[in-house]
Enzyme design. Structure first.
Site, PDB file in Angstrom:
ATOM      1  N   PRO A   2       0.836  -1.210   0.000  1.00 42.11           N
ATOM      2  CA  PRO A   2       0.000   0.000   0.000  1.00 42.11           C
ATOM      3  C   PRO A   2       0.869   1.257   0.000  1.00 42.11           C
ATOM      4  O   PRO A   2       1.834   1.340   0.750  1.00 42.11           O
ATOM      5  CB  PRO A   2      -0.795  -0.105   1.301  1.00 42.11           C
ATOM      6  CG  PRO A   2      -0.593  -1.481   1.797  1.00 42.11           C
ATOM      7  CD  PRO A   2       0.663  -2.007   1.202  1.00 42.11           C
ATOM      8  N   GLU A   3       0.536   2.193  -0.855  1.00 40.99           N
ATOM      9  CA  GLU A   3       1.244   3.476  -0.886  1.00 40.99           C
ATOM     10  C   GLU A   3       0.304   4.554  -0.353  1.00 40.99           C
ATOM     11  O   GLU A   3      -0.762   4.240   0.161  1.00 40.99           O
ATOM     12  CB  GLU A   3       1.724   3.741  -2.326  1.00 40.99           C
ATOM     13  CG  GLU A   3       2.677   2.639  -2.792  1.00 40.99           C
ATOM     14  CD  GLU A   3       3.201   2.817  -4.214  1.00 40.99           C
ATOM     15  OE1 GLU A   3       3.214   3.949  -4.721  1.00 40.99           O
ATOM     16  OE2 GLU A   3       3.589   1.805  -4.811  1.00 40.99           O
ATOM     17  N   LYS A  69       2.908   6.970   4.622  1.00 41.82           N
ATOM     18  CA  LYS A  69       2.231   5.670   4.497  1.00 41.82           C
ATOM     19  C   LYS A  69       1.842   5.102   5.859  1.00 41.82           C
ATOM     20  O   LYS A  69       1.578   3.912   5.985  1.00 41.82           O
ATOM     21  CB  LYS A  69       3.144   4.672   3.769  1.00 41.82           C
ATOM     22  CG  LYS A  69       3.534   5.103   2.360  1.00 41.82           C
ATOM     23  CD  LYS A  69       4.444   4.062   1.720  1.00 41.82           C
ATOM     24  CE  LYS A  69       5.260   4.677   0.605  1.00 41.82           C
ATOM     25  NZ  LYS A  69       6.275   3.754   0.079  1.00 41.82           N
ATOM     26  N   ARG A 280      13.477  -3.083  -6.230  1.00 35.98           N
ATOM     27  CA  ARG A 280      12.100  -3.185  -6.714  1.00 35.98           C
ATOM     28  C   ARG A 280      12.128  -3.303  -8.231  1.00 35.98           C
ATOM     29  O   ARG A 280      13.003  -2.735  -8.887  1.00 35.98           O
ATOM     30  CB  ARG A 280      11.274  -1.936  -6.320  1.00 35.98           C
ATOM     31  CG  ARG A 280      11.263  -1.623  -4.846  1.00 35.98           C
ATOM     32  CD  ARG A 280      10.602  -2.706  -4.013  1.00 35.98           C
ATOM     33  NE  ARG A 280       9.214  -2.947  -4.384  1.00 35.98           N
ATOM     34  CZ  ARG A 280       8.186  -2.263  -3.915  1.00 35.98           C
ATOM     35  NH1 ARG A 280       8.381  -1.301  -3.033  1.00 35.98           N
ATOM     36  NH2 ARG A 280       6.953  -2.537  -4.300  1.00 35.98           N
TER      37      ARG A 280
END
Ligand SMILES: [Zn+2]
Length: 290
Positions: A2-3, A69, A280
């Site tokens: 989740p961002e 976040k 990433r």
């Protein structure tokens, strides 16, 4: 993972149903208890499970807000304030229910790690399939250094100038721009999904050295990130893998992403490429992004 928009979605739905309710008792899963006993800091950070549960009893949830976040539960008991900070990790999810059976998806029911029993009989439930999430009980933000080092909220007036100044620092100019915009000390809340999208919209190659981008282009990039984050908030966030809004709701931003998770570039039709940046996977178009 989740961002910012996904966390904002959680906070917007959690705040009205959690506000004003008093915590009677907190139950932590056996998995977390055992893992803490084995010396791992699973989910409950900085305090023993017993201490965590004990300390929270009797506090009322005064407000629920987002910072980058993180979810902040602002707690009050008489005149004493506490801050419960929640990071969702990869798969953290909050539910407010009257009974566990109201949580529709079994995988979330199977991975409940904290149940906050409320004075009125309701339950505030934290589920986390992969257990990378964090619950941290603090007196205030200053108690936990990483929280004090975060960049301003991207929607704040000073965030753009902060971003420009940071990116001009020597330690960032040689780094790939994608790595820099995913760094929470430079911009708050922009992770892989929205960094990928903003760079594609700007036609900037994710590996481009930050120092090789003009001030004007960096300003445009910053504004594009803010636009993408805002669009996603309006769409209720992206429903990627196991992310869920409170009570299992899913957003629709994933349908509007042009590059993240795409096999083909929507502009030129060629196959997208992938590289690793800051551990990433970065998806981009070799033809369109320079
Ligand atoms: Zn292309």
């Amino acid at each position: 993972m989740p961002e910012l928009p996904e966390v904002e979605g959680v906070v917007r739905s959690l705040a009205p149903v959690a506000r004003g309710r008093e915590i009677r008792n907190v139950k932590v899963s056996e998995t977390v208890v055992n893992s803490k006993a084995a010396g791992k800091e699973a989910i409950v950070k900085g305090l023993s499970v017993d201490k965590f549960s004990e300390e929270l009893a009797g506090y009322t949830i005064e407000a629920v807000t987002r910072r980058s976040k993180y979810i902040y539960f602002h707690l009050i008991k008489n005149d004493t304030c506490r801050l419960l900070v929640s990071h969702l990790g990869m798969t953290g999810a909050w539910f407010v229910v009257n009974a566990i059976t109201e949580i529709r998806e079994q995988k979330f029911r199977n991975h409940i790690h904290a149940i906050f029993e409320l004075e009125d009989g309701g339950l505030l439930v934290y589920s986390d399939i992969r257990r990378f999430g964090e619950l941290r009980l603090l007196t205030c933000e200053q108690d936990h250094l990483p929280l004090t080092l975060m960049a301003p909220e991207p929607f704040d007036a000073d965030a753009e100038e902060f971003f420009i100044e940071k990116t001009n620092q020597d330690k960032y100019t040689k780094k790939p721009i994608k790595e820099v915009i995913m760094d929470g000390q430079i911009i708050s809340g922009c992770g892989n999904i929205y960094a990928t999208e903003a760079l594609f919209r700007m036609r900037i190659h994710p590996k481009r050295a930050t120092g090789r981008i003009s001030r004007e282009r960096k300003q445009q990039l910053f504004r594009e990130i803010v636009t993408v984050l805002d669009e996603s908030i309006q769409a209720g966030g992206s429903s990627i893998s196991d992310y869920r809004n409170i009570n299992g709701e899913a957003g629709s931003m994933q349908d509007r992403l042009q590059m993240y998770g795409r096999k083909v570039c929507p502009i030129c039709g060629s196959n997208t490429a992938s590289i690793q940046i800051a551990n990433r996977t970065s998806t981009y178009c070799k033809k369109c992004q320079h």
